[in-house]
Scaffold this motif. Structure first.
Motif, PDB file in Angstrom:
ATOM      1  N   ASP A 333       0.830  -1.202   0.000  1.00 30.86           N
ATOM      2  CA  ASP A 333       0.000   0.000   0.000  1.00 30.86           C
ATOM      3  C   ASP A 333       0.870   1.259   0.000  1.00 30.86           C
ATOM      4  O   ASP A 333       1.787   1.390   0.819  1.00 30.86           O
ATOM      5  CB  ASP A 333      -0.895   0.004   1.235  1.00 30.86           C
ATOM      6  CG  ASP A 333      -1.890   1.148   1.205  1.00 30.86           C
ATOM      7  OD1 ASP A 333      -1.505   2.269   1.617  1.00 30.86           O
ATOM      8  OD2 ASP A 333      -3.024   0.937   0.763  1.00 30.86           O
ATOM      9  N   PRO A 334       0.606   2.203  -0.896  1.00 29.43           N
ATOM     10  CA  PRO A 334       1.460   3.396  -0.992  1.00 29.43           C
ATOM     11  C   PRO A 334       1.457   4.254   0.267  1.00 29.43           C
ATOM     12  O   PRO A 334       2.455   4.901   0.577  1.00 29.43           O
ATOM     13  CB  PRO A 334       0.886   4.152  -2.191  1.00 29.43           C
ATOM     14  CG  PRO A 334      -0.500   3.617  -2.376  1.00 29.43           C
ATOM     15  CD  PRO A 334      -0.436   2.195  -1.948  1.00 29.43           C
ATOM     16  N   HIS A 335       0.352   4.259   1.002  1.00 24.96           N
ATOM     17  CA  HIS A 335       0.320   5.062   2.226  1.00 24.96           C
ATOM     18  C   HIS A 335       1.206   4.439   3.302  1.00 24.96           C
ATOM     19  O   HIS A 335       1.993   5.146   3.948  1.00 24.96           O
ATOM     20  CB  HIS A 335      -1.113   5.181   2.739  1.00 24.96           C
ATOM     21  CG  HIS A 335      -1.228   6.041   3.966  1.00 24.96           C
ATOM     22  ND1 HIS A 335      -1.211   7.410   3.915  1.00 24.96           N
ATOM     23  CD2 HIS A 335      -1.333   5.716   5.283  1.00 24.96           C
ATOM     24  CE1 HIS A 335      -1.303   7.907   5.132  1.00 24.96           C
ATOM     25  NE2 HIS A 335      -1.380   6.890   5.989  1.00 24.96           N
ATOM     26  N   PHE A 336       1.084   3.125   3.489  1.00 23.72           N
ATOM     27  CA  PHE A 336       1.947   2.455   4.462  1.00 23.72           C
ATOM     28  C   PHE A 336       3.414   2.616   4.076  1.00 23.72           C
ATOM     29  O   PHE A 336       4.284   2.799   4.930  1.00 23.72           O
ATOM     30  CB  PHE A 336       1.591   0.971   4.564  1.00 23.72           C
ATOM     31  CG  PHE A 336       0.362   0.694   5.383  1.00 23.72           C
ATOM     32  CD1 PHE A 336       0.338   0.944   6.743  1.00 23.72           C
ATOM     33  CD2 PHE A 336      -0.786   0.172   4.796  1.00 23.72           C
ATOM     34  CE1 PHE A 336      -0.788   0.681   7.509  1.00 23.72           C
ATOM     35  CE2 PHE A 336      -1.917  -0.094   5.547  1.00 23.72           C
ATOM     36  CZ  PHE A 336      -1.918   0.168   6.906  1.00 23.72           C
ATOM     37  N   ILE A 337       3.687   2.534   2.776  1.00 25.96           N
ATOM     38  CA  ILE A 337       5.066   2.687   2.306  1.00 25.96           C
ATOM     39  C   ILE A 337       5.568   4.098   2.589  1.00 25.96           C
ATOM     40  O   ILE A 337       6.679   4.299   3.102  1.00 25.96           O
ATOM     41  CB  ILE A 337       5.152   2.364   0.795  1.00 25.96           C
ATOM     42  CG1 ILE A 337       4.874   0.880   0.559  1.00 25.96           C
ATOM     43  CG2 ILE A 337       6.527   2.743   0.249  1.00 25.96           C
ATOM     44  CD1 ILE A 337       4.741   0.500  -0.903  1.00 25.96           C
ATOM     45  N   ALA A 338       4.752   5.096   2.272  1.00 29.96           N
ATOM     46  CA  ALA A 338       5.159   6.484   2.481  1.00 29.96           C
ATOM     47  C   ALA A 338       5.398   6.781   3.954  1.00 29.96           C
ATOM     48  O   ALA A 338       6.282   7.574   4.309  1.00 29.96           O
ATOM     49  CB  ALA A 338       4.093   7.430   1.915  1.00 29.96           C
ATOM     50  N   ARG A 339       4.627   6.152   4.820  1.00 31.78           N
ATOM     51  CA  ARG A 339       4.749   6.379   6.263  1.00 31.78           C
ATOM     52  C   ARG A 339       5.852   5.535   6.897  1.00 31.78           C
ATOM     53  O   ARG A 339       6.211   5.756   8.056  1.00 31.78           O
ATOM     54  CB  ARG A 339       3.428   6.051   6.948  1.00 31.78           C
ATOM     55  CG  ARG A 339       2.276   6.970   6.585  1.00 31.78           C
ATOM     56  CD  ARG A 339       2.224   8.174   7.475  1.00 31.78           C
ATOM     57  NE  ARG A 339       1.924   7.822   8.865  1.00 31.78           N
ATOM     58  CZ  ARG A 339       1.905   8.704   9.861  1.00 31.78           C
ATOM     59  NH1 ARG A 339       2.183   9.970   9.614  1.00 31.78           N
ATOM     60  NH2 ARG A 339       1.622   8.330  11.095  1.00 31.78           N
ATOM     61  N   GLY A 340       6.377   4.561   6.149  1.00 34.34           N
ATOM     62  CA  GLY A 340       7.363   3.674   6.739  1.00 34.34           C
ATOM     63  C   GLY A 340       6.768   2.841   7.858  1.00 34.34           C
ATOM     64  O   GLY A 340       7.370   2.667   8.920  1.00 34.34           O
ATOM     65  N   ALA A 341       5.580   2.306   7.625  1.00 34.12           N
ATOM     66  CA  ALA A 341       4.863   1.568   8.663  1.00 34.12           C
ATOM     67  C   ALA A 341       5.559   0.262   9.030  1.00 34.12           C
ATOM     68  O   ALA A 341       5.389  -0.241  10.145  1.00 34.12           O
ATOM     69  CB  ALA A 341       3.432   1.286   8.215  1.00 34.12           C
ATOM     70  N   ILE A 342       6.302  -0.297   8.098  1.00 38.31           N
ATOM     71  CA  ILE A 342       7.099  -1.487   8.381  1.00 38.31           C
ATOM     72  C   ILE A 342       8.564  -1.086   8.384  1.00 38.31           C
ATOM     73  O   ILE A 342       9.059  -0.500   7.419  1.00 38.31           O
ATOM     74  CB  ILE A 342       6.851  -2.594   7.343  1.00 38.31           C
ATOM     75  CG1 ILE A 342       5.382  -3.048   7.405  1.00 38.31           C
ATOM     76  CG2 ILE A 342       7.797  -3.781   7.574  1.00 38.31           C
ATOM     77  CD1 ILE A 342       5.027  -4.102   6.374  1.00 38.31           C
ATOM     78  N   VAL A 343       9.238  -1.369   9.473  1.00 36.22           N
ATOM     79  CA  VAL A 343      10.658  -1.042   9.605  1.00 36.22           C
ATOM     80  C   VAL A 343      11.454  -2.341   9.664  1.00 36.22           C
ATOM     81  O   VAL A 343      10.895  -3.426   9.843  1.00 36.22           O
ATOM     82  CB  VAL A 343      10.917  -0.205  10.873  1.00 36.22           C
ATOM     83  CG1 VAL A 343      10.203   1.143  10.781  1.00 36.22           C
ATOM     84  CG2 VAL A 343      10.479  -0.954  12.130  1.00 36.22           C
ATOM     85  N   ARG A 344      12.756  -2.226   9.525  1.00 37.27           N
ATOM     86  CA  ARG A 344      13.614  -3.405   9.599  1.00 37.27           C
ATOM     87  C   ARG A 344      14.480  -3.289  10.848  1.00 37.27           C
ATOM     88  O   ARG A 344      15.260  -2.350  10.986  1.00 37.27           O
ATOM     89  CB  ARG A 344      14.454  -3.554   8.343  1.00 37.27           C
ATOM     90  CG  ARG A 344      13.618  -3.719   7.075  1.00 37.27           C
ATOM     91  CD  ARG A 344      14.374  -4.455   5.984  1.00 37.27           C
ATOM     92  NE  ARG A 344      14.644  -5.832   6.323  1.00 37.27           N
ATOM     93  CZ  ARG A 344      13.809  -6.863   6.080  1.00 37.27           C
ATOM     94  NH1 ARG A 344      12.632  -6.637   5.504  1.00 37.27           N
ATOM     95  NH2 ARG A 344      14.145  -8.096   6.429  1.00 37.27           N
ATOM     96  N   LEU A 345      14.302  -4.251  11.736  1.00 36.93           N
ATOM     97  CA  LEU A 345      15.047  -4.264  12.983  1.00 36.93           C
ATOM     98  C   LEU A 345      16.379  -4.982  12.779  1.00 36.93           C
ATOM     99  O   LEU A 345      16.402  -6.098  12.242  1.00 36.93           O
ATOM    100  CB  LEU A 345      14.252  -5.000  14.072  1.00 36.93           C
ATOM    101  CG  LEU A 345      12.799  -4.579  14.281  1.00 36.93           C
ATOM    102  CD1 LEU A 345      12.169  -5.441  15.375  1.00 36.93           C
ATOM    103  CD2 LEU A 345      12.702  -3.106  14.635  1.00 36.93           C
TER     104      LEU A 345
END
Length: 403
Positions: A333-345
């Motif tokens: 989803d472009p909104h989740f992508i733009a917000r960085g809703a998933i990060v990499r730990l």
């Protein structure tokens, strides 16, 4: 007001000892770690925490454990042994918060009753998260998410009308209790920081009550109207239209048009503007009363059109809706992508692992991403070394099964 540019979270300087198991209480400590708290995760030396065995596990690596306990340092200690209890009590003055979730009375039997804990550190906040609390006839019952989801009345609101209540395929009760745990810690830290003379407290957090707390209107609805809310499928019995619908090409989507203004726009979007003034539908109470007729009309229109047409019409009309997302949808989803809703730990085994972002965001504060949860006893040397326990003694303790 100018936003801060400091990377330090609001809980920086707060020291938490997390000796809880599985998910609810550890999640509360993890949320605090996300916002800067220094959290030390204490496990038994055998690493028997059940969360290490819950799926997803890949090639023996406990992935859920890693993301659920992110941002923590890990130590092992058996507080049931005399030496372990002695070490434990000696560490408490260096912590602000102790988080535990054993059955009521368990720590007492181990010689770690609340008086002993506060003797070791009078300002210690002890958060005790159990299924049913420290008092009452159920205080010694084991607590699992599905049990207190059911007992709180939460599960009884989910399911098809006339059918059995349904659980979610995720321990929602644990997550909710974890939020209340983090809230408890943050609240008490505000109190302690504002008063250097303030004393520690015992926080009695019952997961069943945490879930019940969300259901504000159920008691007053029952008393005032004599109603007992039941499962209604995807419908809401308090507002309409609010349901899950299906398009001609098989896409399920949810839609909410509670207010009269939104309902009017919905009627225009489907080419039926007269519905908005129909006496059966022109107010929310009327729409709830005639819910079946309304849903039949809407469902029939949606079933005649592909989702691309439905979504375009609803978007243009400003009607709140969304298809039922999978994790794949979220990732794309472009909104989740733009917000960085998933990060990499950062992760020592896999390089990095994906996880939800830190919530909430504070404007101007860029928090450092936490690393994944520790392996069993990973930080024993580091943490115990700070308490004067050197390598040789640590090795003896390890041989004795204390750490």
């Amino acid at each position: 007001m100018n936003p801060t540019s400091s990377p330090a979270g609001a809980l920086a300087g707060v020291r938490i000892l997390d000796m809880a198991t599985v998910l609810a209480a550890p999640m509360g400590a993890t949320l605090c770690a996300d916002h800067g708290a220094d959290v030390v995760k204490l496990e038994l030396p055998d690493g028997s925490d059940a969360l290490r065995g819950l799926q997803p596990v890949k090639d023996g690596v406990p992935l859920w454990w890693k993301v659920a306990n992110r941002g923590k340092r890990g130590i092992t200690l058996d507080v049931r042994q005399a030496r372990g209890r002695e070490i434990f009590l000696s560490m408490l003055p260096q912590f602000d918060v102790l988080v535990e979730n054993f059955r009521s009375g368990t720590l007492d039997r181990w010689g770690l009753d609340i008086a002993t804990l506060h003797q070791a550190n009078p300002r210690l906040v002890v958060v005790r998260l159990t299924g049913f609390g420290q008092t009452g006839p159920y205080k010694s019952r084991p607590g699992y998410a599905r049990i207190f989801e059911a007992m709180s009345g939460f599960t009884n609101l989910t399911g098809e009308a006339g059918g059995p209540p349904l659980h979610s395929n995720f321990p929602v009760g644990d997550a909710v209790a974890g939020l209340f745990c983090a809230f408890s810690i943050a609240s008490e830290m505000v109190r302690l920081r504002s008063d250097p003379q303030a004393m520690g407290v015992e926080v009695d957090l019952a997961a069943t009550e945490a879930l019940f707390r969300l259901l504000d209107c159920l008691p007053v609805e029952h008393e005032a109207l004599g109603q007992v809310r039941r499962p209604e499928g995807n419908r809401a019995s308090y507002t309409a239209p609010s349901n899950m619908y299906r398009s001609r090409d098989g896409q399920f989507f949810t839609l909410v048009a509670s207010s009269n203004a939104i309902f009017t726009r919905l009627c225009e979007a489907i080419g039926e503007p007269a519905m908005a003034s129909d006496p059966r539908f022109n107010t929310n109470p009327a729409r709830v009363k005639h819910l079946q007729v309304l849903d039949d009309l809407l469902g029939a229109w949606f079933a005649r059109h592909d989702y691309s047409v439905v979504s375009e019409r609803l978007e243009q009309a400003g009607v709140p809706f969304s298809k039922a997302y999978t994790i794949e949808d979220i990732e794309q989803d472009p909104h989740f992508i733009a917000r960085g809703a998933i990060v990499r730990l950062p992760d020592p085994d896999g390089g990095s692992l994906p996880a939800p972002c830190i919530v909430p965001r504070v404007v101007g504060r860029e928090m450092k991403l936490p690393r994944t949860g520790p392996s069993v006893g990973e930080h024993n040397a580091e943490v115990y070394g700070a308490f004067g326990i050197g390598g040789e003694e640590l090795e003896r303790l390890r041989a004795q099964g204390v750490v």
